[in-house]
Design a protein around this motif. Sequence first.
Motif, PDB file in Angstrom:
ATOM      1  N   THR A  37       0.839  -1.191   0.000  1.00  0.00           N
ATOM      2  CA  THR A  37       0.000   0.000   0.000  1.00  0.00           C
ATOM      3  C   THR A  37       0.878   1.247   0.000  1.00  0.00           C
ATOM      4  O   THR A  37       2.000   1.241   0.511  1.00  0.00           O
ATOM      5  CB  THR A  37      -0.949   0.040   1.215  1.00  0.00           C
ATOM      6  OG1 THR A  37      -0.176  -0.021   2.413  1.00  0.00           O
ATOM      7  CG2 THR A  37      -1.929  -1.115   1.187  1.00  0.00           C
ATOM      8  N   ALA A  50      -3.698   3.706  -1.855  1.00  0.00           N
ATOM      9  CA  ALA A  50      -3.742   2.900  -3.083  1.00  0.00           C
ATOM     10  C   ALA A  50      -3.015   1.591  -2.814  1.00  0.00           C
ATOM     11  O   ALA A  50      -2.135   1.518  -1.963  1.00  0.00           O
ATOM     12  CB  ALA A  50      -3.093   3.642  -4.244  1.00  0.00           C
ATOM     13  N   SER A  67      -7.226   2.080  -6.372  1.00  0.00           N
ATOM     14  CA  SER A  67      -7.477   2.974  -5.253  1.00  0.00           C
ATOM     15  C   SER A  67      -8.945   3.376  -5.201  1.00  0.00           C
ATOM     16  O   SER A  67      -9.509   3.786  -6.210  1.00  0.00           O
ATOM     17  CB  SER A  67      -6.624   4.236  -5.381  1.00  0.00           C
ATOM     18  OG  SER A  67      -6.954   5.153  -4.353  1.00  0.00           O
TER      19      SER A  67
END
Length: 158
Positions: A37, A50, A67
């Motif tokens: 992430t 995201a 995302s």
Amino acid sequence: MRAKRIGTGAALTAGALAVAGLAFAPGAMAVTPGSATITADCGTFGGGAATLTATQSGTSATLTLSSTAITTPLALSANSIKSTLTMTKAGGGTSVFSGTVNPAMAAGSAVTVGPLPGTVAAGDSLDMYGGSLKMVIFGITVTCTATANQSPGPFVFD
């Protein structure tokens, strides 16, 4: 003679089971971690959390970014976003993953680009921090950068 046939049959059965076991065994994951992430900053286009997902097959690799925090203002057809994802290499340099691969997205949908193909070498350690994702949508370039190193860490390729 009968014992010989039973022994041969047992050996053939064991061999067939071994081959079947290999065919159904899960493949080893060549890149670790498989996903990471980041927090992306896309300037006036927004930003937020995201997820990057990586796969590898030999020297070929793909990266996908998705995302729910970054959304599309307009409906987009499949394969309409030209994306270039530049990752930084540990020790210097960059690796580029690019293509025009995305699902169809309704206005206001979460953004997903990829899988974007690229080339890696054994031992490559790639992080989004210091790199960028450039998306060209209807002629407008949107550039997103990570605000810190990806978590749990860089992608390391076998």
